[in-house]
Design an enzyme around this catalytic site. Sequence first.
Site, PDB file in Angstrom:
ATOM      1  N   HIS A  57       0.691  -1.360  -0.054  1.00 53.56           N
ATOM      2  CA  HIS A  57      -0.009  -0.039  -0.001  1.00 53.56           C
ATOM      3  C   HIS A  57       0.837   1.431   0.062  1.00 53.56           C
ATOM      4  O   HIS A  57       0.356   2.411   0.541  1.00 53.56           O
ATOM      5  CB  HIS A  57      -1.136   0.172   1.123  1.00 53.56           C
ATOM      6  N   HIS A 219      -7.295  -4.492  -1.392  1.00 56.73           N
ATOM      7  CA  HIS A 219      -6.563  -5.709  -1.390  1.00 56.73           C
ATOM      8  C   HIS A 219      -7.494  -6.370  -2.886  1.00 56.73           C
ATOM      9  O   HIS A 219      -7.093  -7.550  -3.238  1.00 56.73           O
ATOM     10  CB  HIS A 219      -6.844  -6.647  -0.338  1.00 56.73           C
TER      11      HIS A 219
END
Length: 331
Positions: A57, A219
Amino acid sequence: MKKLINHPEDVVKEMVEGFIAAYPKRLKQVPDTSVIVRADAPVQGKVGIVSGGGSGHEPAHGGFVGPGMLDGAVAGEVFTSPTPDQVYEAIKAVDGGRGVLLVIKNYTGDVMNFEMAAELAEADGIQVAKVVVNDDVAVENSTYTVGKRGIAGTIFVHKIAGAMAETGASLEEVTAVANKAIENLCSMGMALSPSTVPAAGKPGFTIGENEMEIGTGIHGEPGIERTEIKSADEVTDTLLSKVLNHLQLAPNSKVALMINGLGATPLMELYIVNRRVAKILHEKEIEVHETFIGEYMTSIEMAGCSITILRLDDQLTELLDAKADTVAFKK
């Protein structure tokens, strides 16, 4: 799979080493961990703030470690929660005697492991508090989470809590203002393409050449709708309408706005999205105090974006405007 890596099992370790090597005057690594902390940690007399989660991320979360934001960040394996012992090491490394606040994104593994780490630290006599960010209004109870997911709005929580901690506020006060930010925060995202976890070697989901997913998680979790590709304005209308429905902003409200790229979206496209958002908010007589555009919380190389709105009052505005000096966020 095409990745600029050495071995999939070494991705996080080598990423952290490279990150620290780039900013040795700003940051340091807790030995034998994937924990990144401020170079001057622990800062005595200040509440410490720790966040983290699975890697993939970036720049979250290590990019937000520094004065005015986080004191420490914990990097788990790609899309995998850090272990309790890693979070525990982060708590110990940033404890300056005033307690530590954990900022947790609402994913089952993160919540469980950060809470276990808090129990270990409290057994050592460290005062620990926690807040759970659940800004994603797309869906509830998805692949990774019970309740709403935590996504890019988490960065605003880092900023607000970090600024409050810099004032010398107590752990209770820092926790309270972090929760206040969470209560006034909504986000929603979309994806044009999937991402590939290096260890898996293939995309986490499949999507047609002419398809897009509305409401995707960071995700690659499913959203609310898979549809044919629509125009930027149409996509923006869908995302923004859901965010605004949740916030119920009155005319003359003041907000902070974030247009976040998920890893493979050109800035050109993010500005096109912002053009539409700005127009709609202006028509609704909502004042945009500040806009943040760029990659703040990505999903490896996923193409897509998210829109985040934080409703501001005088206190949140002052804390948002306060000085911050991190690799990925400066004021």
